[in-house]
Design a protein around this motif. Structure first.
Motif, PDB file in Angstrom:
ATOM      1  N   ASP B 101       0.725  -1.207  -0.126  1.00 54.06           N
ATOM      2  CA  ASP B 101      -0.060  -0.157   0.006  1.00 54.06           C
ATOM      3  C   ASP B 101       0.960   1.210  -0.108  1.00 54.06           C
ATOM      4  O   ASP B 101       0.620   2.336  -0.730  1.00 54.06           O
ATOM      5  N   LYS B 102       1.913   1.132   0.915  1.00 54.09           N
ATOM      6  CA  LYS B 102       3.003   2.215   0.821  1.00 54.09           C
ATOM      7  C   LYS B 102       4.336   1.475   0.833  1.00 54.09           C
ATOM      8  O   LYS B 102       4.536   0.473   1.404  1.00 54.09           O
ATOM      9  N   LEU B 103       5.166   2.295   0.148  1.00 48.33           N
ATOM     10  CA  LEU B 103       6.545   1.829  -0.343  1.00 48.33           C
ATOM     11  C   LEU B 103       7.474   2.794   0.239  1.00 48.33           C
ATOM     12  O   LEU B 103       7.383   4.004   0.072  1.00 48.33           O
ATOM     13  N   VAL B 104       8.561   2.250   0.972  1.00 51.36           N
ATOM     14  CA  VAL B 104       9.570   3.188   1.272  1.00 51.36           C
ATOM     15  C   VAL B 104      10.954   2.743   0.868  1.00 51.36           C
ATOM     16  O   VAL B 104      11.508   1.534   0.802  1.00 51.36           O
ATOM     17  N   ILE B 105      11.665   3.715   0.051  1.00 54.21           N
ATOM     18  CA  ILE B 105      12.811   3.321  -0.533  1.00 54.21           C
ATOM     19  C   ILE B 105      14.070   3.769   0.265  1.00 54.21           C
ATOM     20  O   ILE B 105      13.766   4.935   0.590  1.00 54.21           O
ATOM     21  N   ALA B 106      14.734   2.871   0.866  1.00 52.84           N
ATOM     22  CA  ALA B 106      15.987   3.421   1.847  1.00 52.84           C
ATOM     23  C   ALA B 106      17.258   2.757   1.253  1.00 52.84           C
ATOM     24  O   ALA B 106      17.692   1.848   1.865  1.00 52.84           O
ATOM     25  N   THR B 107      17.533   2.765   0.307  1.00 56.59           N
ATOM     26  CA  THR B 107      18.679   2.277  -0.559  1.00 56.59           C
ATOM     27  C   THR B 107      19.987   2.695  -0.172  1.00 56.59           C
ATOM     28  O   THR B 107      21.068   1.979  -0.824  1.00 56.59           O
ATOM     29  N   GLY B 108      20.062   3.774   0.439  1.00 51.65           N
ATOM     30  CA  GLY B 108      21.547   4.288   0.598  1.00 51.65           C
ATOM     31  C   GLY B 108      22.365   4.576  -0.558  1.00 51.65           C
ATOM     32  O   GLY B 108      21.743   5.151  -1.411  1.00 51.65           O
ATOM     33  N   ALA B 238      36.601   7.072  -2.930  1.00 51.63           N
ATOM     34  CA  ALA B 238      36.685   8.277  -3.712  1.00 51.63           C
ATOM     35  C   ALA B 238      35.512   9.110  -3.662  1.00 51.63           C
ATOM     36  O   ALA B 238      35.301  10.025  -4.045  1.00 51.63           O
ATOM     37  N   GLY B 239      34.484   8.475  -2.810  1.00 51.35           N
ATOM     38  CA  GLY B 239      33.308   9.286  -2.757  1.00 51.35           C
ATOM     39  C   GLY B 239      31.983   8.134  -2.702  1.00 51.35           C
ATOM     40  O   GLY B 239      32.273   7.181  -3.380  1.00 51.35           O
ATOM     41  N   ILE B 240      30.830   8.587  -2.615  1.00 48.74           N
ATOM     42  CA  ILE B 240      29.648   7.884  -2.833  1.00 48.74           C
ATOM     43  C   ILE B 240      28.576   8.463  -3.794  1.00 48.74           C
ATOM     44  O   ILE B 240      28.356   9.762  -3.809  1.00 48.74           O
ATOM     45  N   ARG B 241      27.867   7.706  -4.168  1.00 43.98           N
ATOM     46  CA  ARG B 241      26.690   8.295  -5.216  1.00 43.98           C
ATOM     47  C   ARG B 241      25.141   7.744  -4.793  1.00 43.98           C
ATOM     48  O   ARG B 241      25.270   6.265  -4.294  1.00 43.98           O
ATOM     49  N   PRO B 242      24.362   8.526  -4.457  1.00 42.72           N
ATOM     50  CA  PRO B 242      23.054   7.991  -4.061  1.00 42.72           C
ATOM     51  C   PRO B 242      22.632   6.695  -4.797  1.00 42.72           C
ATOM     52  O   PRO B 242      22.662   6.652  -6.069  1.00 42.72           O
ATOM     53  N   GLU B 243      22.133   5.776  -4.180  1.00 42.87           N
ATOM     54  CA  GLU B 243      21.724   4.492  -5.129  1.00 42.87           C
ATOM     55  C   GLU B 243      20.270   4.780  -5.431  1.00 42.87           C
ATOM     56  O   GLU B 243      19.348   4.597  -4.725  1.00 42.87           O
ATOM     57  N   VAL B 244      20.304   5.251  -6.577  1.00 47.57           N
ATOM     58  CA  VAL B 244      19.004   5.565  -7.213  1.00 47.57           C
ATOM     59  C   VAL B 244      18.413   4.874  -8.489  1.00 47.57           C
ATOM     60  O   VAL B 244      17.154   5.089  -9.143  1.00 47.57           O
ATOM     61  N   ARG B 245      19.180   3.695  -8.688  1.00 48.18           N
ATOM     62  CA  ARG B 245      18.586   2.864  -9.785  1.00 48.18           C
ATOM     63  C   ARG B 245      17.086   2.640 -10.091  1.00 48.18           C
ATOM     64  O   ARG B 245      16.314   2.834 -10.817  1.00 48.18           O
ATOM     65  N   LEU B 246      16.600   2.042  -8.510  1.00 40.66           N
ATOM     66  CA  LEU B 246      14.984   1.787  -8.592  1.00 40.66           C
ATOM     67  C   LEU B 246      14.194   3.061  -8.716  1.00 40.66           C
ATOM     68  O   LEU B 246      13.197   2.874  -9.636  1.00 40.66           O
ATOM     69  N   LEU B 272       7.681   6.534  -0.631  1.00 38.54           N
ATOM     70  CA  LEU B 272       8.328   7.658   0.176  1.00 38.54           C
ATOM     71  C   LEU B 272       9.886   7.123   0.181  1.00 38.54           C
ATOM     72  O   LEU B 272      10.112   5.987  -0.144  1.00 38.54           O
ATOM     73  N   ALA B 273      10.654   8.107   0.532  1.00 39.09           N
ATOM     74  CA  ALA B 273      12.034   7.670   0.493  1.00 39.09           C
ATOM     75  C   ALA B 273      12.618   8.449   1.773  1.00 39.09           C
ATOM     76  O   ALA B 273      12.299   9.444   2.193  1.00 39.09           O
ATOM     77  N   VAL B 274      13.882   7.752   2.111  1.00 39.23           N
ATOM     78  CA  VAL B 274      14.434   8.137   3.136  1.00 39.23           C
ATOM     79  C   VAL B 274      16.129   7.832   3.059  1.00 39.23           C
ATOM     80  O   VAL B 274      16.337   6.773   2.447  1.00 39.23           O
ATOM     81  N   GLY B 275      16.994   8.645   3.750  1.00 41.36           N
ATOM     82  CA  GLY B 275      18.339   8.252   3.845  1.00 41.36           C
ATOM     83  C   GLY B 275      18.966   8.976   2.646  1.00 41.36           C
ATOM     84  O   GLY B 275      18.899   9.739   2.264  1.00 41.36           O
ATOM     85  N   GLU B 276      20.303   8.296   2.390  1.00 37.25           N
ATOM     86  CA  GLU B 276      21.227   9.008   1.490  1.00 37.25           C
ATOM     87  C   GLU B 276      20.778   8.840   0.132  1.00 37.25           C
ATOM     88  O   GLU B 276      21.282   9.410  -0.770  1.00 37.25           O
ATOM     89  N   CYS B 277      19.862   7.945  -0.196  1.00 37.50           N
ATOM     90  CA  CYS B 277      19.318   7.828  -1.577  1.00 37.50           C
ATOM     91  C   CYS B 277      18.567   9.026  -2.071  1.00 37.50           C
ATOM     92  O   CYS B 277      18.110   9.105  -3.034  1.00 37.50           O
ATOM     93  N   VAL B 278      18.042   9.888  -0.983  1.00 35.84           N
ATOM     94  CA  VAL B 278      17.143  11.010  -1.498  1.00 35.84           C
ATOM     95  C   VAL B 278      17.825  12.277  -1.608  1.00 35.84           C
ATOM     96  O   VAL B 278      19.150  12.543  -1.101  1.00 35.84           O
ATOM     97  N   GLU B 279      17.056  13.215  -2.146  1.00 35.14           N
ATOM     98  CA  GLU B 279      17.567  14.738  -2.402  1.00 35.14           C
ATOM     99  C   GLU B 279      16.467  15.511  -1.968  1.00 35.14           C
ATOM    100  O   GLU B 279      15.319  15.434  -2.347  1.00 35.14           O
ATOM    101  N   HIS B 280      16.817  16.197  -1.163  1.00 27.96           N
ATOM    102  CA  HIS B 280      15.868  17.121  -0.350  1.00 27.96           C
ATOM    103  C   HIS B 280      16.212  18.731  -0.551  1.00 27.96           C
ATOM    104  O   HIS B 280      17.393  18.885  -0.134  1.00 27.96           O
TER     105      HIS B 280
END
Ligand code: SRM
Ligand SMILES: Cc1cc2nc3c(=O)[nH]c(=O)nc-3n(C[C@H](O)[C@H](O)[C@H](O)COP(=O)(O)OP(=O)(O)OC[C@H]3O[C@@H](n4cnc5c(N)ncnc54)[C@H](O)[C@@H]3O)c2cc1C
Ligand code: SF4
Ligand code: FES
Lengths: 111, 809
Positions: B101-108, B238-246, B272-280
């Protein structure tokens, strides 16, 4: 209204250094400080028009190469006992690129 | 009936979110938790202590099987979600299809692999989860294992310290000029590097990785400068990139991260989304504090409560045992700064202020007050009233410095370098040492790095009361209280080879010096460490940076060398051609026996130099604190009175000396007989040829003061003249204060001492000549040829951009 123009990469300017952008209103000096802030001011000292882009950059200030006036990069004001001011322009860095607000520089320059 | 909540990613953000959710309403949702890792939520930031061996995985688990069971969470670990089907509101994974019903993406985030050849070789490891840690620990078991870490940020340095603890030989390659450049300024970066190096970690800054090489596994990392660094494993930090493939594949609005609003909702109201994978608000985050704030907001949003995420100030600490470091805030809008350094203790603190409010803070070595400062930053408190003692932290508030010093116990250490405590100083004062110089002499306090000078003076003031006379500041500029002599001495004794090192170790009061001290420091380090120290162009006055004299209208003058004042028709033609080609407004024959082309436009400099180079001419350094000219007369070649080959000797000398940097300018003259047509007796070094040989005299000038040279020595061969001259100039280079011309320096040290060093002591003379030659192996080069190279054009001489053709909008 701002008009952000992509000027160059941040790395095109050495830290504690400056390069100029030519405009129809004269050269604008783009400074990069030791902690990677950027500032844009007219490249002409309020004293006798010395090229500020050639000065020594320290903190958020530059010392004019001609007679050592010290100009605050943020406000464009001469520091200490000296009196005078140069124009400052909006500028920012995004994803390693330098963006300069061209609204004043371009708008007033219509031939 | 409860709704179905599906959560993708069992990381730190989703763990926090579930805790909040169950606390607020344990029965609102039926939760299914997918995790790509074969384990539940754990405290990822503690992977560093796990890597170093200080902690075990069991210690960092945040949610165990009991917890999931107790809250009825359907755990699907070791099962990555492959696809989101928004139409049907379901997710697809290896185990099949799951409705929500609700989905949370928290893929870091995903680790960023720098795009070089070999980045996919076996043995290239990221530092993201427990599997990575285990892979590194396997490599660490091998005796004398080598690891190269790419990236000198937070993650890379924690890995470096941990693997060093595990006994590996660690090399860190960092692209930027100093470590953790996003959080630290160069001073703090320097201290951090020094600390890590003292543990045996090799650190290379400005390291551009060219390739990772190996056969069936990594063997080495190759840099652009062709250096090779052997490695059993390479850690990619050397750095991280938000995991946004989904997010991208399912068509959610995604920029750098999956875009969410203040309630953490994505462009799909059921996702909804939370964590390093989001842009706010155009920002992505890489530290947990803001993610936890997001998690709290998200839990409320899921329950239909109003909540909004507000970007917090984020501070950084490095979890390396024994390293105290704290950084926060924006160095973007500061008007002013307050800097405190204690070189003895390796402490550096810098506060940046805007409008009497703290906007940024860097602390190294002593972070005990970081939260006190951080509170003031967050609350935007006006600090005008406490500004004087602000940098000393909470303990110093409300106490005036003198009372504080008076209250110090006798055993309190005042001078860290020489271990002098307050009691010793007070005893010295009572014994009659009533000024700084006397205390220095009697107790050695403040005699080394000088950073405790202020404290010593306060002890003086507190002990003497009204009898104390404050001394005039002796510092070379507002950035330091040290004299030129002190600075030279400390650079030498402490082996200081970079600007940040010099400023930290000598307790500079500003973060990056000023136009007075930086050129001096740059010179001293060039003179002391010609092979190791990299000349800092940004610390040079414009003339020396641009290798031409700036004129009052911003044009330049160009003056090629004419060795010993001799020229040829070809050279003169080339000069005339250049003058024509570049519309030079004025040509002047100088007082230094050469020709000056005045009024040259900046952008014409490199092309004009290239033309003059092509005709065999090089820079005349008419702009430098360095060797300028050697004037000669025509001597035995033509003159009926000439006794020796003054012209030839002058040319030889100029060819040996040119290009060297000196405290102030150095000019020479060689005259063929005592009639002295080359005016040798008012030069820094003057040589008069006589029948029996040569008379070498020094320390003359004919500028603001007129000084006749004083005799140094008589010589019988040209070689002797050369050695005496070179040794004299090297002694001057090594011991004079910046901007003291030789005559001023000789007046201070005495000609007797100079003669002792240069003339009487043959061994010392030879050593001086040898050190000069080492320096010249670097600096006897034409700077014009260097800077006229095509690759310099875009970096230096061309405008950054040309908006004159840009249309107005
Ligand atoms: C070009 C020249 C005048 C000329 O057209 O003849 C000249 C031009 C300048 N001199 Fe000079 N000096 C020139 C020969 C001299 C001489 C004569 C000599 O070298 O025989 C002297 C007196 C001798 C001496 O140095 O003791 C001389 C004593 C000075 C001084 C005073 C130095 C002192 O210690 O008192 C300064 C100021 C300084 O260096 O701080 C100075 C500074 C300057 C500066 C660099 C001022 C400046 O900072 O802009 C002028 C640069 C002009 C330009 O853009 O090129 N100039 N200057 C001469 C270049 C000689 C050369 O071929 O390199
Ligand atoms: C070694 C290390 C040290 C750190 N130190 C600090 C520190 O000192 N201070 C600090 O504030 N922060 C630190 N961080 C950063 C902090 O750990 C992260 O900010 C935080 O973990 C991010 O939380 P997250 O939930 O967004 O992502 P993560 O914690 O990374 O969790 C995301 C999870 O989602 C999983 N996943 C991804 N895609 C899928 C999929 N398709 N299906 C199923 N599961 C998926 C991943 O496997 C992962 O387990 C550190 C990080 C590391 C690696
Ligand atoms: S004498 Fe004065 S004005 Fe003339 S060149 Fe020298 S410094 Fe300039
Ligand atoms: S022109 Fe800048 S100080 Fe004189």
């Amino acid at each position: 209204m701002s008009n952000w123009i992509d000027i160059a990469a941040l790395d095109d300017i050495p830290p504690r250094g400056a390069r100029v952008v030519k405009t129809r209103l004269g050269c604008v000096a783009i400074f990069r400080t030791i902690d990677d802030q950027v500032f844009a001011i007219d490249d002409a000292c309020p004293h006798k028009k010395g090229p500020l882009s050639e000065g020594i950059v320290h903190g958020n200030a530059v010392t004019c190469p001609l007679h050592n006036w010290v100009i605050d990069l943020e406000t464009g004001m001469a520091k200490g006992a000296d009196k005078g001011r140069v124009n400052t322009y909006e500028i920012r860095v995004e994803n390693g690129r330098i963006l300069l607000d061209g609204s004043r520089l371009l708008a007033r320059s219509v031939a | 009936m409860s709704q179905k909540l599906v959560v993708i990613g069992a990381g730190m953000a989703s763990g926090k979110m579930l805790e909040e959710l169950f606390e607020l309403d344990a029965s609102a949702y039926d939760v299914t938790l997918f995790g790509a890792e074969p384990r539940g939520n754990y405290n990822r930031i503690m992977l560093s202590p796990v890597l170093s061996g200080e902690k075990a995985y069991e210690d960092i688990i945040t949610h165990d099987a009991n917890w999931y069971r107790g809250h009825g969470v359907n755990c699907r670990f070791n099962e990555a979600v492959i696809k989101i089907d928004r139409k049907q509101k379901r997710v697809i994974s290896a185990g099949g299809v799951t409705n929500y019903d609700k989905l949370v993406i928290a893929t870091g985030s995903a680790s960023f692999f720098i795009p070089v050849e070999g980045n996919d070789l076996p043995g290239v490891i990221r530092f993201r989860d427990l599997d990575d840690v285990e892979a590194m620990l396997v490599a660490a078991k091998k005796p004398a294992g080598k690891v190269v870490i790419i990236g000198g940020g937070l993650l890379g340095l924690e890995a470096a310290a941990a693997l060093n603890e595990q006994g590996m030989k660690v090399t860190v390659l960092h692209l930027m000029g100093h470590l953790m450049e996003r959080q630290l300024d160069s001073a703090a970066g320097y201290l951090l590097q020094k600390e890590l190096e003292s543990r045996g970690i090799r650190i290379i800054c400005n390291a551009h990785t060219n390739a990772i090489v190996g056969g069936d596994k990594v063997e080495a990392v190759l840099l652009d400068d062709q250096s090779t660094h052997l490695a059993d494993i390479v850690v990619m930090a050397a750095g991280i990139r938000p995991e946004v493939r989904l997010g991208i594949e399912s068509g959610l609005h995604t920029e750098r991260g999956i875009v969410v609003d203040d309630t953490m909702q994505t462009s799909d109201p059921d996702i909804l989304a939370v964590g390093e994978c989001v842009e706010h608000d155009d920002t992505v985050y890489g530290l947990v504090a803001p993610l936890y704030d997001m998690a709290k907001v998200l839990a409320r949003t899921l329950l239909g409560e109003a909540a909004a995420f507000k970007a917090p100030e984020v501070s950084t600490k490095l979890k390396v045992t024994g390293v105290d470091l704290f950084s926060v805030g924006d160095f973007g809008e500061d008007h002013e700064e307050i800097v405190f350094r204690d070189p003895g203790l390796g402490v550096y603190k810098r506060i940046t202020l805007n409008n009497n409010r703290i906007v940024g803070l860097v602390m190294y070595g002593d972070t005990s007050d970081s939260s006190w400062f951080f509170d003031k930053l967050k609350s935007a408190e006006d600090i005008s009233d406490i500004r004087g003692a602000l940098i000393y932290g909470s303990a110093a508030q409300g106490i005036d410095p003198l009372t504080a010093v008076a209250a110090m116990p006798e055993t309190a250490e005042i001078c860290g370098c020489n271990g002098v405590c307050k009691g010793t100083i007070v005893a010295a004062i009572n014994g009659g040492a009533t000024d700084l110089a006397a205390i220095k002499a009697v107790t050695k306090a403040s005699a080394s790095c000088g950073s405790c000078t202020g404290l010593v003076e306060q002890v003086l003031a507190a002990t003497l009361g009204d009898d104390f006379v404050a001394p005039a500041a002796a510092g070379i500029c507002g950035c330091t209280d040290l004299t030129h002599e002190d600075i030279r001495q400390i650079i030498k004794s402490r082996g200081l080879k970079s600007m940040p090192a010099a400023m930290q170790e000598m307790g500079w009061k500003t973060s990056c010096g000023c136009h007075v001290c930086r050129p001096a420091l740059n010179y001293y380090m060039i003179a002391e460490y010609p092979l190791d120290y990299a000349d800092d162009l940004q610390s040079r006055f414009v003339n020396e940076r641009n290798h031409a004299n700036i004129q009052k209208d911003g044009t330049y003058s160009v003056m090629p060398r004419m060795w010993g004042g001799m020229t040829t028709p070809d050279e003169l033609r080339a000069i005339a051609d250049a003058a024509d080609k570049y519309n030079v407004p004025a040509v002047h024959v100088t007082g230094g026996q050469r020709i000056d082309l005045l009024g040259v436009k900046r952008e014409d400099l490199p092309a004009m130099w290239a033309d003059l180079n092509a005709a065999g001419m090089v820079s005349g350094h008419a702009y430098s604190k360095g060797v300028r000219t050697v004037k000669t007369c025509v001597g035995t070649d033509f003159c009926r009175f000439g006794t020796q080959d003054s012209t030839g000797l002058g040319i030889t000398l100029e060819k040996i000396l040119w290009g060297s940097w000196t405290p102030h300018k150095v000019k020479l003259g060689v005259s063929g007989c005592p009639r002295n047509c080359a005016e040798a007796t008012c030069k820094d070094v003057g040589i008069i040829c006589v029948d029996s040989g040569y008379e070498v005299s020094v320390a003359g000038a004919a500028g603001m003061e007129l000084k006749q040279t004083v005799a140094l020595a008589k010589a019988s061969t040209e070689q002797e003249v050369i050695d005496l001259t070179v040794a004299f100039i090297q002694l001057y280079r090594e011991s004079a204060a910046y901007l003291d011309r030789p005559y001023k320096w000789v007046a201070k040290v005495g000609i007797a001492w100079v003669i002792e060093q240069v003339v009487d002591d043959a061994v010392n003379r030879a050593a001086l000549c040898e050190r000069f030659e080492i320096s010249q192996s670097v600096y006897r080069k034409d700077p014009w040829a260097e800077q006229a190279k095509p690759e310099y054009q875009p970096r230096k001489w061309a405008a950054l951009a040309d908006l004159t053709l840009e249309a107005a909008q």
